[in-house]
Design an enzyme around this catalytic site. Structure first.
Site, PDB file in Angstrom:
ATOM      1  N   TYR A 190       6.410   7.001  11.886  1.00  0.00           N
ATOM      2  CA  TYR A 190       5.172   6.335  12.302  1.00  0.00           C
ATOM      3  C   TYR A 190       5.287   4.813  12.111  1.00  0.00           C
ATOM      4  O   TYR A 190       4.965   4.025  13.017  1.00  0.00           O
ATOM      5  CB  TYR A 190       4.003   6.890  11.486  1.00  0.00           C
ATOM      6  CG  TYR A 190       2.655   6.361  11.899  1.00  0.00           C
ATOM      7  CD1 TYR A 190       1.982   6.894  12.994  1.00  0.00           C
ATOM      8  CD2 TYR A 190       2.033   5.331  11.191  1.00  0.00           C
ATOM      9  CE1 TYR A 190       0.739   6.420  13.370  1.00  0.00           C
ATOM     10  CE2 TYR A 190       0.786   4.852  11.561  1.00  0.00           C
ATOM     11  CZ  TYR A 190       0.146   5.403  12.650  1.00  0.00           C
ATOM     12  OH  TYR A 190      -1.089   4.924  13.025  1.00  0.00           O
ATOM     13  N   SER A 211      -1.286  -0.654  14.202  1.00  0.00           N
ATOM     14  CA  SER A 211      -1.720  -0.155  12.888  1.00  0.00           C
ATOM     15  C   SER A 211      -1.365  -1.210  11.857  1.00  0.00           C
ATOM     16  O   SER A 211      -0.456  -2.024  12.080  1.00  0.00           O
ATOM     17  CB  SER A 211      -0.964   1.140  12.573  1.00  0.00           C
ATOM     18  OG  SER A 211      -1.012   1.423  11.188  1.00  0.00           O
TER      19      SER A 211
HETATM   20  C1  BGC Z   1      -2.845   5.752  10.049  1.00  0.00           C
HETATM   21  C2  BGC Z   1      -3.833   6.382   9.085  1.00  0.00           C
HETATM   22  C3  BGC Z   1      -3.901   5.599   7.797  1.00  0.00           C
HETATM   23  C4  BGC Z   1      -4.075   4.101   8.056  1.00  0.00           C
HETATM   24  C5  BGC Z   1      -3.982   3.273   6.791  1.00  0.00           C
HETATM   25  C6  BGC Z   1      -3.205   4.307  10.227  1.00  0.00           C
HETATM   26  O1  BGC Z   1      -2.367   3.711  11.167  1.00  0.00           O
HETATM   27  O2  BGC Z   1      -2.855   6.462  11.280  1.00  0.00           O
HETATM   28  O3  BGC Z   1      -3.440   7.721   8.799  1.00  0.00           O
HETATM   29  O4  BGC Z   1      -5.001   6.064   7.017  1.00  0.00           O
HETATM   30  O5  BGC Z   1      -3.105   3.652   8.970  1.00  0.00           O
HETATM   31  O6  BGC Z   1      -2.892   3.621   5.993  1.00  0.00           O
END
Ligand code: BGC
Length: 284
Positions: free
Chosen positions: A182, A169
């Site tokens: 996260y 991410s």
């Molecule tokens: C998340 C999303 C988020 C995006 C940008 C991703 O890794 O799961 O919820 O919109 O990152 O912030």
């Protein structure tokens, strides 16, 4: 905006993008493939000629629809249940893949989730669940993939012994308040991916990552589903559109194919420029 709805027709259209069939004769597993980014990846890998395995942990009906549409479009797909954070379920899934397809060539370790909370409200269960799926799940699936690539040995269908694509991410780089679990899982995944790439690339196993930005999927629906939310999200995206799963599926095909044979330990950011930190365009 709305969620992309894939159909048998869109699956047939995708074939035109991959007339050279770069993944022909290879087998690909995508974890968490029954929705969102995982579905985008599995549909593109299938259109590119791979026999695909649609992993799911919930909603088998959705996985079945994807499998049926891929098979009806002339592709090859099966489905496999496993919670990626459960070692025995992951091992059983790999046994099933050997049984159904003989071996595996490509792992797209995509399964991931969010359980957002302020630090004072975050429960241990929320912390553990995110770490278990997003990080432990990557370890368990990557380990089984490496063992299978070694067991099977090199084949004529690819220059690599095997490929692993970790779904990270932008939050492996961008800190994210109220999402500490996260962001920590994705930061951890970055060094897991790089360390694994260093360890196994001498054996011709290529390990890389994709770092998506805001891709419209069920995981972040509240960030784009109303016009107000979308407008606020677009302030973070210089390219001025929210991403769609196809943006990621195309990169998953490239990273899995010999076209990227010299790409090892890299993260490809696919984020419409989110990581250029747009708020600095008018400040700093
Ligand atoms: C998340 C999303 C988020 C995006 C940008 C991703 O890794 O799961 O919820 O919109 O990152 O912030």
């Amino acid at each position: 905006m709305q969620l992309i709805q894939y159909t048998l027709e869109t699956q047939k259209e995708l074939l035109a993008e991959y007339s050279h069939q770069p993944l022909k004769g290879q087998v690909a597993l995508v974890t968490g493939a029954n929705s969102g980014i995982g579905e985008g990846c599995v549909r593109h890998l299938a259109a590119a000629g791979a026999a695909v395995v649609v992993n799911y942990v919930a909603d088998p009906e959705a996985a079945q629809v994807i499998v049926d549409q891929i098979n009806q479009s002339g592709g090859q797909a099966t489905m496999a249940f496993a919670d990626v954070s459960n070692e025995s379920q992951v091992k059983t899934m790999f046994d099933q893949i050997r049984n159904d397809h003989g071996t595996l060539d490509i792992l797209v370790a995509n399964a991931g989730l969010q359980r957002d909370a302020f630090i004072g409200d975050m429960t241990l269960a929320q912390w553990d669940l995110v770490m278990n799926v997003n990080l432990k799940g990557q370890f368990l699936c990557a380990k089984e993939a490496v063992l299978e690539y070694r067991r099977r040995g090199i084949r004529s269908t690819s220059r690599a012994l095997g490929k692993i694509v970790c779904m990270s991410s932008v939050h492996q780089l961008i800190p994210w308040a109220k999402h500490t679990n996260y962001a920590a899982s994705k930061g951890g995944l970055m060094l897991f991916m790089q360390s694994l790439a260093q360890e196994v690339s001498p054996e011709k196993i290529r390990v890389n990552a994709i770092a998506p930005g805001a891709i419209a999927t069920p995981i972040n629906h509240q960030a784009w589903e109303t016009p107000e939310a979308e407008a606020s999200l677009l302030k973070l995206i210089p390219y001025d559109r929210v991403g769609i799963p196809d943006d990621i599926g195309r990169a998953a095909v490239w990273l899995s194919s010999d076209a990227s044979d010299y790409v090892v330990g890299s993260t490809i950011f696919i984020d419409g420029g989110m990581c250029t930190f747009e708020s600095f365009s008018t400040g700093g």
